[in-house]
Design a protein around this motif. Structure first.
Motif, mmCIF file in Angstrom:
data_model
loop_
_atom_site.group_PDB
_atom_site.id
_atom_site.type_symbol
_atom_site.label_atom_id
_atom_site.label_comp_id
_atom_site.label_asym_id
_atom_site.label_seq_id
_atom_site.Cartn_x
_atom_site.Cartn_y
_atom_site.Cartn_z
ATOM 1 N N CYS A 1 36.496 34.352 42.539
ATOM 2 C CA CYS A 1 37.440 34.869 43.545
ATOM 3 C C CYS A 1 36.770 35.220 44.873
ATOM 4 O O CYS A 1 37.460 35.502 45.851
ATOM 5 C CB CYS A 1 38.205 36.071 42.998
ATOM 6 S SG CYS A 1 37.236 37.597 42.904
ATOM 7 N N CYS B 1 33.435 40.349 36.926
ATOM 8 C CA CYS B 1 34.037 40.695 38.217
ATOM 9 C C CYS B 1 35.054 41.826 38.035
ATOM 10 O O CYS B 1 35.895 41.763 37.135
ATOM 11 C CB CYS B 1 34.720 39.463 38.804
ATOM 12 S SG CYS B 1 35.665 39.819 40.313
ATOM 13 N N CYS C 1 31.411 37.341 43.291
ATOM 14 C CA CYS C 1 32.109 36.584 42.254
ATOM 15 C C CYS C 1 32.267 35.133 42.703
ATOM 16 O O CYS C 1 32.760 34.865 43.803
ATOM 17 C CB CYS C 1 33.475 37.199 41.987
ATOM 18 S SG CYS C 1 34.442 36.271 40.782
ATOM 19 N N CYS D 1 38.721 39.918 38.979
ATOM 20 C CA CYS D 1 39.341 38.832 38.190
ATOM 21 C C CYS D 1 38.722 38.675 36.803
ATOM 22 O O CYS D 1 39.137 37.792 36.059
ATOM 23 C CB CYS D 1 39.262 37.518 38.965
ATOM 24 S SG CYS D 1 37.621 36.789 39.024
#
Ligand SMILES: [Zn+2]
Length: 133
Positions: free
Chosen positions: A33, A44, A30, A47
């Motif tokens: 994050c 993701c 990701c 997040c």
């Protein structure tokens, strides 16, 4: 002999399968994050960002859990019996369901170090599997 069911690549997984044909194990990272994830998907898992990139995993891991199959779940697997279905935890932290190969089913243990290998099951699909490191 019955044919085995084979994964069908689609939009979110096509880069994974394409890389596997070249003996590369890709996982997603990701960009928001920084978390890694497997299996491949459009957002993701942590997040929900859709800013994902592909990362080539080193291919090293350990057996998180496993089972030894003595009965085939599908007629296509009869000739493979007994075989080992495992969840391998990669050093990047993600877990993959896979098969352990080149390994005596009586010798598998949780925590055993393993390394990826690639099994070209068809022209279109190569399956990442693991063997003892
Ligand atoms: Zn994220």
């Amino acid at each position: 002999m019955a044919e085995k069911p084979i994964p069908k690549p689609y939009q979110d997984t096509a880069p994974y399968w394409e890389a596997a044909k070249n003996n590369q194990l890709l996982i997603q990272k990701c960009l928001s994050c920084g978390d890694y994830q497997f299996y491949p998907r459009g957002v993701c898992h942590r997040c929900l960002s859709s800013s994902l990139s592909w990362f080539q995993a080193a291919g090293h891991g350990t057996v998180y859990t496993f089972t030894v199959n003595y009965r085939a779940p599908h007629p296509g697997f009869v000739d493979d019996l007994p075989f080992i279905t495992a969840i391998v935890e990669l050093k990047e932290g993600v877990r993959m369901m896979t098969n352990l190969v080149q390994c005596d089913p009586e010798q598998v243990s949780i925590g055993m170090p393993v390394r990826v290998m690639f099994d070209p099951v068809t022209q279109e699909v190569t399956l990442p599997k693991f063997r003892p490191a």
